[in-house]
Design a protein around this motif. Structure first.
Motif, PDB file in Angstrom:
ATOM      1  N   HIS A 226       0.811  -1.216   0.000  1.00 13.22           N
ATOM      2  CA  HIS A 226       0.000   0.000   0.000  1.00 13.22           C
ATOM      3  C   HIS A 226       0.846   1.270   0.000  1.00 13.22           C
ATOM      4  CE1 HIS A 226      -4.014  -2.035   1.310  1.00 13.22           C
ATOM      5  NE2 HIS A 226      -3.658  -2.301   0.074  1.00 13.22           N
ATOM      6  N   ASN A 227       2.158   1.105   0.126  1.00 15.00           N
ATOM      7  CA  ASN A 227       3.067   2.242  -0.030  1.00 15.00           C
ATOM      8  C   ASN A 227       3.298   2.419  -1.532  1.00 15.00           C
ATOM      9  OD1 ASN A 227       3.702   2.877   2.813  1.00 15.00           O
ATOM     10  ND2 ASN A 227       4.543   0.809   2.801  1.00 15.00           N
ATOM     11  N   THR A 228       2.313   3.014  -2.169  1.00 14.37           N
ATOM     12  CA  THR A 228       2.257   3.083  -3.630  1.00 14.37           C
ATOM     13  C   THR A 228       3.541   3.677  -4.219  1.00 14.37           C
ATOM     14  OG1 THR A 228      -0.094   3.384  -3.392  1.00 14.37           O
ATOM     15  CG2 THR A 228       0.838   3.898  -5.562  1.00 14.37           C
ATOM     16  N   LYS A 229       4.048   3.021  -5.270  1.00 15.50           N
ATOM     17  CA  LYS A 229       5.252   3.508  -5.961  1.00 15.50           C
ATOM     18  C   LYS A 229       4.847   4.233  -7.239  1.00 15.50           C
ATOM     19  CE  LYS A 229       7.559  -0.599  -5.944  1.00 15.50           C
ATOM     20  NZ  LYS A 229       8.744  -1.499  -5.983  1.00 15.50           N
ATOM     21  N   TRP A 230       5.767   4.994  -7.799  1.00 11.86           N
ATOM     22  CA  TRP A 230       5.543   5.740  -9.054  1.00 11.86           C
ATOM     23  C   TRP A 230       4.241   6.545  -8.970  1.00 11.86           C
ATOM     24  CZ3 TRP A 230       5.721   0.142  -9.564  1.00 11.86           C
ATOM     25  CH2 TRP A 230       7.028  -0.346  -9.634  1.00 11.86           C
ATOM     26  N   VAL A 231       4.099   7.323  -7.894  1.00 14.80           N
ATOM     27  CA  VAL A 231       2.832   8.014  -7.626  1.00 14.80           C
ATOM     28  C   VAL A 231       2.513   8.995  -8.753  1.00 14.80           C
ATOM     29  CG1 VAL A 231       1.670   9.642  -6.091  1.00 14.80           C
ATOM     30  CG2 VAL A 231       2.996   7.743  -5.132  1.00 14.80           C
TER      31      VAL A 231
END
Lengths: 474, 161
Positions: free
Chosen positions: A461-466
């Motif tokens: 849930h620590n989204t990458k490439w926001v």
């Protein structure tokens, strides 16, 4: 040799006209004759005639006394292993269910989504302590692995029950055996799916999350029945021998447990090749082996290298970006062109839309936090992240008290390309839109140009490439 | 009432609480199956659930029990002053346990998802497992040697047969 000596002693006594004393060894049961077996004498339920007829239909070769020879099997040993599992398996189960809650079922982002009445009480997963999810998943996965030898030993200890004849003596027994199928099938199914998942092997071809969640409920059903029915037997069996004296008993002094109606003790036991403490030690050594070879992926640092056979024991090098990657940019289908100079962070709110370049973001007050990323698969890596606080972005967007924020990625294909954060996860002072890690820019595989990092949040849930963050206050 | 209770327990083979418990467990299981009804993976899940039990009870257990029986027969024939059987059992069990748990990496199953998740390959695992196995055998053999030497010179640790 030993037997001959007893015989000679016997002859000597008789020669002098005395009766020989009853030595322990001379009371040993001769091999040819099976002693009275209380299990064979158990009552039959309704309809007794049918059960008795079934008992007479014993297939050739299924004679308890011939097949099962281990002198170690018995209610005490089974109960020792059972007691260990009674305390530890609920821990594995509860941490597993907590992980489901940590994924945020209130936002429809815990899998499986449709769980009917098996919905767990939802609460806001805390952000403090930051290592909460590391602890939860470390316990779930590592304890689960460590218990594999105990589960296998427990099954070994009761395996004569599986092949006993007649297989049941009453309707109650049939139902109990079916309930045991739920327990044994449940625990093995959970172990197999879990062990495959932490190694990225999806050979089973169904959704891991769905199978592992519902499999857990079947296991819980079987476990509750088994514990409720067996706890009195377990306690009685544990009281029948002292653990301390078992731990002092050598192999040569090891004697079988008394033959009883449990059907666990061998009717004609062979000579022991191992003591009971040796057997328990062997199981413990197996657990220790798995523990040593897996704990490193949770604690990280130099210990990581000890996880020799697991994906997360591997090193990526020693640079600032050389830490565990979960899903590469290549696998996520990230086009480098989308992350270049033209990339903009989009902030959405009921007040409208705002855009910021990476340079503008770097010009805002930067905050640094040392936080772990912890994965559901029971591995973690702690790094020093820096970037803009999510709560400051919320203020910029004009929603200083958001009740949620949805962080979406450039990625278009994966199941975790967006995640919704709770209010406490946005407002935590250490919750960041990270731009840099360990004093350098994020690498592509770690989410360049920007990624979310929130304390105690499940890793994915620590989204990458926001790409954008939407703040809501409804 | 008490007579009825006793009659039930005798005919059924256990008290009514047992019946309530098992029926509760079956109901929960049935509910899970109903919930999973629309899931295309249900059949596979049931197959894996049952296969786990069958493979353990009718394959894994007979294989390791049979192997141990052979080992015991060998130990009886090749009896030595210091028993060696557990020095074989321990490394074999340790190695088999690691193979069982870490099989996907060792046989390189799931290479594609592994690479997508980690950006690495499963190349080192087979070699590491073999080295760990060799290490466990070496450790067990040296322990055995220590026991032999101790029994010869100090007359301790001798098995009483």
């Amino acid at each position: 040799m030993c037997r001959a000596a007893v015989f000679q002693l016997d002859v000597t006594y008789r020669a002098v006209g005395a009766s020989p004393p009853q030595l322990a060894s001379s009371r040993a049961v001769p091999r040819e004759e099976t002693p009275r077996d209380p299990w064979e004498e158990l009552d039959f339920g309704f309809p007794a005639g049918a059960w008795r007829a079934l008992a007479r239909l014993r297939p050739a070769g299924v004679r308890r006394s011939r097949i099962w020879r281990s002198p170690l099997r018995g209610p005490w040993l089974t109960s020792m292993l059972g007691a260990v599992l009674l305390v530890t398996l609920p821990l594995v189960t509860i941490t597993g269910l907590l992980s489901y809650i940590a994924y945020g079922p209130q936002f429809g982002q815990a899998f499986p989504r449709e769980v009917g009445w098996l919905r767990l009480p939802a609460f806001d997963w805390p952000t403090s302590p930051a290592w909460l999810y590391v602890l939860n998943q470390g316990t779930h996965v590592i304890l689960g692995l460590v218990l594999i030898p105990v589960v296998l030993a427990k099954l070994w200890s009761v395996v004569p029950k599986l092949f006993e004849w007649p297989p049941a003596r009453s309707p109650a027994k049939i139902l109990e055996r079916l309930a045991l199928l739920l327990l044994v099938g449940g625990v093995l199914f959970e172990i197999v799916t879990g062990v495959l998942n932490i190694q990225y092997d999806y050979v089973f071809g169904f959704s891991f999350y769905t199978a592992h969640y519902f499999g857990a409920w079947v296991f819980i059903a079987g476990f509750v029945v088994h514990v409720a029915l067996k706890i009195p037997h377990m306690l009685a069996a544990l009281r029948s021998r002292s653990l301390r004296s078992e731990l002092r008993t050598t192999r040569a002094e090891t004697r079988p447990e008394p033959l009883d109606e449990t059907g666990l003790v061998a009717a004609a036991p062979a000579a022991p090749t191992m003591s009971r403490r040796g057997a328990l030690g062997l199981v413990g050594a197996g657990s220790l082996l798995l523990g040593v070879l897996s704990i490193g992926q949770v604690v990280g640092g130099p210990a990581r290298r000890a996880a020799l056979l697991l994906p997360r024991g591997r090193s990526y090098g020693s640079g600032p970006n050389d830490f565990q990657v979960n899903r590469t940019a290549e696998a996520a289908g990230i086009d480098p062109a989308d992350t270049g100079e033209d990339w903009r962070l989009v902030l959405r709110s009921p007040n409208g839309t705002m855009r910021f370049s990476r340079r503008e973001l770097l010009g805002m007050p930067q905050h640094t936090a040392t936080l772990p990323i912890a994965c559901v698969e029971g591995w973690a890596t702690t790094q020093r992240w820096s970037g803009v606080r999510l709560r400051e972005l919320a203020v910029l967007a004009g929603v200083p008290e958001p009740s949620w924020a949805r962080v979406s990625s450039i990625e278009t294909v994966g199941a975790f390309r967006a995640a919704t954060l709770q209010a406490n996860q946005v407002l935590d002072p250490d919750a960041l839109l990270a731009l840099r890690v360990n004093d350098v820019d994020l690498a592509m595989d770690h989410g360049y140009p920007a990624r979310a990092i929130v304390p105690a949040l499940p890793g994915v849930h620590n989204t990458k490439w926001v790409r954008d963050i939407e703040f809501g206050s409804d | 009432m008490r007579v009825l209770f006793r009659w039930f327990s005798r005919a059924y083979g256990a008290g009514p609480h047992q019946l309530l418990l098992v029926l509760g467990a079956f109901a929960l299981t049935a509910y899970v199956v109903v919930l999973l009804g629309p899931d295309s993976g249900l059949t596979r899940m049931v197959v894996w659930f049952l296969a786990a039990v069958v493979l353990h009870d009718l394959l894994l257990f007979p294989v390791y029990a049979g192997a141990d029986r052979l080992l015991r027969a060998g130990a009886r024939r090749g009896r030595t002053v210091v028993g060696w059987i557990n020095h074989v059992r321990m490394p074999v069990l340790g190695s088999a346990l690691l193979l069982l748990v870490f099989l996907p990496g060792i046989i390189r199953q799931g290479e594609f998802t592994y690479y997508a998740a980690t950006g690495q390959t499963q190349q080192p695992f087979l070699g590491r497992w073999l080295l760990l196995t060799a290490g466990m055998f070496a450790l067990s053999a040296s322990w055995y040697l220590v026991r032999v030497v101790r029994s010869r010179y100090l007359d301790v640790g001798r098995d009483v047969n």
